[in-house]
Design a protein around this motif. Structure first.
Motif, PDB file in Angstrom:
ATOM      1  N   ALA A  26     -19.703  57.084  39.693  1.00 38.17           N
ATOM      2  CA  ALA A  26     -19.387  57.843  38.676  1.00 38.17           C
ATOM      3  C   ALA A  26     -17.685  58.737  38.548  1.00 38.17           C
ATOM      4  O   ALA A  26     -17.159  58.431  37.722  1.00 38.17           O
ATOM      5  N   ARG A  27     -17.498  59.102  39.948  1.00 37.30           N
ATOM      6  CA  ARG A  27     -16.074  59.503  39.982  1.00 37.30           C
ATOM      7  C   ARG A  27     -15.175  58.431  39.696  1.00 37.30           C
ATOM      8  O   ARG A  27     -14.206  58.625  39.146  1.00 37.30           O
ATOM      9  N   GLU A  28     -15.179  57.153  40.210  1.00 35.44           N
ATOM     10  CA  GLU A  28     -14.231  56.095  40.050  1.00 35.44           C
ATOM     11  C   GLU A  28     -14.248  55.767  38.733  1.00 35.44           C
ATOM     12  O   GLU A  28     -13.204  55.370  38.113  1.00 35.44           O
ATOM     13  N   LEU A  29     -15.608  55.691  37.955  1.00 32.90           N
ATOM     14  CA  LEU A  29     -15.433  55.409  36.469  1.00 32.90           C
ATOM     15  C   LEU A  29     -14.789  56.246  35.729  1.00 32.90           C
ATOM     16  O   LEU A  29     -13.797  55.905  34.909  1.00 32.90           O
ATOM     17  N   VAL A  30     -14.872  57.650  36.029  1.00 35.97           N
ATOM     18  CA  VAL A  30     -14.374  58.747  35.341  1.00 35.97           C
ATOM     19  C   VAL A  30     -12.584  58.436  35.529  1.00 35.97           C
ATOM     20  O   VAL A  30     -12.029  58.396  34.684  1.00 35.97           O
ATOM     21  N   ARG A  31     -12.461  58.074  36.824  1.00 40.26           N
ATOM     22  CA  ARG A  31     -10.719  58.092  37.051  1.00 40.26           C
ATOM     23  C   ARG A  31     -10.281  56.986  36.424  1.00 40.26           C
ATOM     24  O   ARG A  31      -9.197  56.755  35.749  1.00 40.26           O
ATOM     25  N   HIS A  32     -11.200  55.952  36.226  1.00 37.27           N
ATOM     26  CA  HIS A  32     -10.767  54.602  35.587  1.00 37.27           C
ATOM     27  C   HIS A  32     -10.685  54.902  33.789  1.00 37.27           C
ATOM     28  O   HIS A  32      -9.412  54.573  33.432  1.00 37.27           O
ATOM     29  N   LEU A  33     -11.458  55.521  33.304  1.00 36.57           N
ATOM     30  CA  LEU A  33     -11.228  55.852  31.960  1.00 36.57           C
ATOM     31  C   LEU A  33      -9.923  56.748  31.761  1.00 36.57           C
ATOM     32  O   LEU A  33      -9.286  56.482  30.608  1.00 36.57           O
ATOM     33  N   GLY A  34      -9.693  57.617  32.680  1.00 33.75           N
ATOM     34  CA  GLY A  34      -8.674  58.537  32.273  1.00 33.75           C
ATOM     35  C   GLY A  34      -7.227  57.856  32.358  1.00 33.75           C
ATOM     36  O   GLY A  34      -6.489  58.128  31.820  1.00 33.75           O
ATOM     37  N   GLU A  35      -7.248  57.228  33.539  1.00 33.11           N
ATOM     38  CA  GLU A  35      -6.120  56.274  33.710  1.00 33.11           C
ATOM     39  C   GLU A  35      -5.831  55.066  32.217  1.00 33.11           C
ATOM     40  O   GLU A  35      -4.625  54.941  32.076  1.00 33.11           O
TER      41      GLU A  35
END
Length: 255
Positions: A241-250
Motif C-alpha cells: 500500500a505504501r509503495e502504491l501510494v508513492r507511485h500514484l503521487g509520483e
C-alpha cells in the motif's frame, strides 16, 4: 451497492470517494472478488484518493456463474467505470491483482491513464496446461482445490473468492494473457510492477516481462519477498500500500 446472492458481503463492488480528483480503479483476479482489494482501498482513501472496484461478471456469487461469462465481459466490466472516471475529468489510475493486472494493462493501452500498477499479473504461470485450455473451453467441469495454507498475519477475513477452478473459462484467462503481452508496448503511463516471490500461481519472470515490455519511460519493479499470490491480503500488504501510494503521487506530479 449489494447483490442478493453474494458469497460474502465483502465480495460486493464498491465506490469510495469517486468524486475526488484522483480515482484508482481496482480490478480483482480470476475467481477472486473486490474483497481482496478493500484493505488497499482503505489506504488509498486515507491518502486522498478515490477508489472504485467493480465485481467482474460471474464472480463473487456462485462458481457456476463464471461459466456463462468470458474475457469480453470482464474487459467490458473494467472499461465501463474507467470511462465514467474519465468522463468526470478526474485523473484515472488503474491497478489490478492477478487477472485484474492484465485488464489494467489493456485499459492503460487505450485510456488516458495517469498510472498503471500490476500485482502478480500472470504473463507466465506455473500450470503448463493453461496454453492447452482451448481443448476444454466451455466445459462445465469444476476442479476442486484444497484451501491454501495462509501465514500468520494474512487477512483471512477478507479472503472471499472461489476456491475451485471453472476450467471452461481458463482459455479466456489465457486470451487475456496474450492480449496483455501485445498491449504492453502501447502503455505510456508511469508503471509499477509488483511481484511476490512466494507467488504459487504466477511465474516470477512475468514481472520482468511486464517491466521490460511496457512502453512507459518511467517504470519500477517491486519485489515482495514474503508474499504469495493474493499479495493485497498477505503479510507485506502495508509495504504494498505504501509503495502504491508513492507511485500514484509520483505519477500525478508527472502530469
Amino acid at each position: 451497492m449489494e447483490t442478493p446472492d453474494l458469497l460474502h458481503p465483502l465480495a460486493a463492488p464498491f465506490r469510495y470517494h469517486e468524486d475526488r480528483d484522483d480515482v484508482v480503479l481496482l480490478l480483482h483476479g480470476w475467481t477472486g472478488s473486490p474483497a481482496h482489494l478493500r484493505l488497499i482501498a482503505e489506504d488509498l482513501v486515507q491518502a486522498g484518493y478515490g477508489a472504485v472496484a467493480p465485481l467482474l461478471p460471474g464472480h463473487g456469487t456462485e462458481i457456476e456463474h463464471m461459466l456463462a461469462h468470458g474475457w469480453r465481459d470482464w474487459v467490458r466490466a473494467a472499461a465501463e467505470p474507467a470511462a465514467e472516471v474519465e468522463s468526470r475529468g478526474a485523473r484515472l489510475h488503474v491497478a489490478g491483482l492477478s487477472m485484474g493486472g492484465l485488464l489494467a494493462i489493456l485499459l492503460a493501452a487505450v485510456f488516458d491513464v495517469t498510472s498503471l500498477t500490476t500485482i502478480n499479473a500472470p504473463i507466465r504461470v506455473f500450470d503448463r496446461r493453461v496454453p492447452l485450455s482451448f481443448l476444454v473451453r466451455g466445459t462445465r467441469r469444476i476442479v476442486e482445490q484444497e484451501d491454501p495454507e495462509r501465514p500468520l498475519g494474512f487477512a483471512v477475513d477478507h479472503d472471499h473468492g472461489y476456491r475451485d477452478s471453472p476450467i471452461g473459462t481458463v482459455a479466456d484467462l489465457y486470451l487475456l494473457m496474450r492480449s496483455a503481452r501485445r498491449a504492453l508496448p502501447k502503455v505510456t503511463a508511469p508503471t509499477l510492477v509488483i511481484q511476490g516471490r512466494a507467488d504459487e500461481t504466477v511465474r516470477h519472470e512475468s514481472a520482468g516481462f511486464i517491466y521490460e515490455r511496457a512502453g512507459s519511460p518511467y517504470k519500477r519493479l517491486l519485489w515482495l519477498e514474503e508474499s504469495a499470490h493474493v499479495a493485497t491480503l498477505d503479510v507485506e500488504r502495508v509495504t504494498l500500500a505504501r509503495e502504491l501510494v508513492r507511485h500514484l503521487g509520483e505519477a500525478k506530479r508527472m502530469r
